[in-house]
Design a protein around this motif. Structure first.
Motif, PDB file in Angstrom:
ATOM      1  N   LEU A 106      -8.434   0.052   2.443  1.00 26.50           N
ATOM      2  CA  LEU A 106      -9.223   1.373   1.741  1.00 26.50           C
ATOM      3  C   LEU A 106      -9.861   2.370   2.812  1.00 26.50           C
ATOM      4  O   LEU A 106     -11.002   2.642   2.583  1.00 26.50           O
ATOM      5  N   ASN A 107      -9.078   2.587   3.792  1.00 26.64           N
ATOM      6  CA  ASN A 107      -9.592   3.377   5.059  1.00 26.64           C
ATOM      7  C   ASN A 107      -9.375   4.747   4.626  1.00 26.64           C
ATOM      8  O   ASN A 107      -8.772   5.583   5.208  1.00 26.64           O
ATOM      9  N   LEU A 108     -10.128   5.325   3.422  1.00 24.01           N
ATOM     10  CA  LEU A 108     -10.016   6.491   2.954  1.00 24.01           C
ATOM     11  C   LEU A 108     -11.292   7.360   2.865  1.00 24.01           C
ATOM     12  O   LEU A 108     -12.436   6.467   2.400  1.00 24.01           O
TER      13      LEU A 108
ATOM     14  N   ASN B 112     -16.359   4.105  -5.018  1.00 19.19           N
ATOM     15  CA  ASN B 112     -15.660   5.277  -4.778  1.00 19.19           C
ATOM     16  C   ASN B 112     -16.725   6.375  -4.918  1.00 19.19           C
ATOM     17  O   ASN B 112     -17.364   6.432  -5.836  1.00 19.19           O
TER      18      ASN B 112
ATOM     19  N   PHE C  56     -14.062   6.239  -0.104  1.00 16.47           N
ATOM     20  CA  PHE C  56     -14.608   5.017  -0.493  1.00 16.47           C
ATOM     21  C   PHE C  56     -15.538   4.486   0.668  1.00 16.47           C
ATOM     22  O   PHE C  56     -15.335   4.770   1.878  1.00 16.47           O
TER      23      PHE C  56
ATOM     24  N   ARG D 252      -1.804   4.287  -4.230  1.00 20.87           N
ATOM     25  CA  ARG D 252      -1.912   3.231  -5.267  1.00 20.87           C
ATOM     26  C   ARG D 252      -1.969   1.888  -4.304  1.00 20.87           C
ATOM     27  O   ARG D 252      -1.382   2.037  -3.331  1.00 20.87           O
ATOM     28  N   ILE D 253      -2.028   0.719  -5.057  1.00 16.35           N
ATOM     29  CA  ILE D 253      -1.845  -0.544  -4.144  1.00 16.35           C
ATOM     30  C   ILE D 253      -1.643  -1.454  -5.357  1.00 16.35           C
ATOM     31  O   ILE D 253      -1.833  -1.425  -6.513  1.00 16.35           O
TER      32      ILE D 253
ATOM     33  N   MET E 273     -10.193  -5.443   2.409  1.00 18.24           N
ATOM     34  CA  MET E 273     -10.086  -4.355   1.405  1.00 18.24           C
ATOM     35  C   MET E 273     -10.456  -3.244   1.906  1.00 18.24           C
ATOM     36  O   MET E 273     -10.051  -2.182   1.956  1.00 18.24           O
ATOM     37  N   GLU E 274     -11.590  -3.529   2.696  1.00 13.67           N
ATOM     38  CA  GLU E 274     -12.326  -2.091   3.391  1.00 13.67           C
ATOM     39  C   GLU E 274     -11.216  -1.587   4.591  1.00 13.67           C
ATOM     40  O   GLU E 274     -11.343  -0.449   4.711  1.00 13.67           O
TER      41      GLU E 274
ATOM     42  N   ILE F 131       0.797  -1.271   0.141  1.00 12.74           N
ATOM     43  CA  ILE F 131      -0.108   0.077  -0.011  1.00 12.74           C
ATOM     44  C   ILE F 131       0.817   1.082   0.159  1.00 12.74           C
ATOM     45  O   ILE F 131       1.718   1.313   0.658  1.00 12.74           O
TER      46      ILE F 131
ATOM     47  N   PHE G  70      -5.651   4.414  -6.573  1.00 11.88           N
ATOM     48  CA  PHE G  70      -7.061   4.502  -5.964  1.00 11.88           C
ATOM     49  C   PHE G  70      -7.874   5.299  -6.601  1.00 11.88           C
ATOM     50  O   PHE G  70      -9.255   5.030  -6.670  1.00 11.88           O
TER      51      PHE G  70
END
Length: 236
Positions: free
Chosen positions: A184-186, A199, A189, A135-136, A180-181, A131, A149
């Motif tokens: 993607l702690n953003l 997204n 999302f 990007r990932i 994944m959740e 991570i 992302f």
């Protein structure tokens, strides 16, 4: 759907045939090769990506234990043998499970599920290491794929796999939606229901309990998620 790639190693034809048949009974396993000669199997492992090895222990030329210890980056290994005495040595060498002949299908399935869980945990750890802020890298179809992302439109759960959708196509990888959740702690999302993360930048419209994305995909909104979704989108 991506399958876990397997090989079988056993100098006894009947032993190989039983395990080959069991592998073919499990939808998420794919048999890529089967070997009587462990030396040939070792050469194959040095040149091909394999997820699970089903191997006898006592074989001519080299034993299953020697084969395992010779690998720098060994795949998940399940030993299958007629001798219980090797179990402790096998576990100390890092094998995932140890099956005694004659192998029952229910016991084989239990070992395979244990291997699948171990692979999933390993892939989650690898994923977290890959991570970056924007990007990932995910493992898809045997290779590492970079996904920005900002490119992600939505992510759909399909059993133990995820389908990641970007404008130019999609990628399937073996990671759970929950993992994944967490990754993607953003703020952009949001898990809109049990099977989908979207997204928020890709939202085009909302019609009742359905959200439509910029690529035309319609996704149902869980009733207990609607209020939070509206808040995140700035809808009053």
């Amino acid at each position: 759907m991506n399958k876990l790639i397997c090989i079988v190693i056993d100098d006894e034809p009947l032993g190989r045939a039983v395990i080959e048949t069991f592998v073919k009974e499990i939808p998420y396993l794919g048999l890529s090769a089967s070997f009587e000669d462990p030396v040939e199997a070792l050469a194959y492992l040095h040149n091909n990506a394999v997820d699970i090895v089903f191997s006898d222990i006592q074989m001519p030329k080299i034993s299953g234990m020697e084969l395992l210890r010779s690998l720098v980056y060994p795949p998940v290994v399940i030993f299958i043998t007629a001798h219980r005495d090797f179990a402790l040595d096998g576990f100390e060498a890092g094998v995932t499970d140890y099956l005694v002949k004659p192998v029952r299908f229910d016991r084989f399935l239990k070992a395979v599920n244990r291997a699948k869980d171990k692979i999933s945990l390993s892939q989650m750890a690898t994923l977290q290491q890959q991570i970056h802020t924007d990007r990932i890298f995910i493992k898809s179809e045997g290779k590492l794929v970079k996904i920005l992302f900002d490119e992600i439109l939505y992510i759909e759960a399909q059993g133990d796999y995820l389908k990641i959708i970007i404008p130019s196509g999609s990628f399937t990888t073996q990671v759970t939606l929950k993992a994944m959740e967490e990754i993607l702690n953003l703020p952009n999302f949001f898990r809109v229901q049990r099977s989908f993360i979207l997204n928020l930048e890709a939202v085009r419209s909302i019609n009742g309990n359905t959200v439509e994305l910029t690529n035309g995909k319609s996704i149902a909104i869980a009733l207990n998620k609607k209020e939070e979704l509206f808040s995140l989108l700035g809808i009053k």
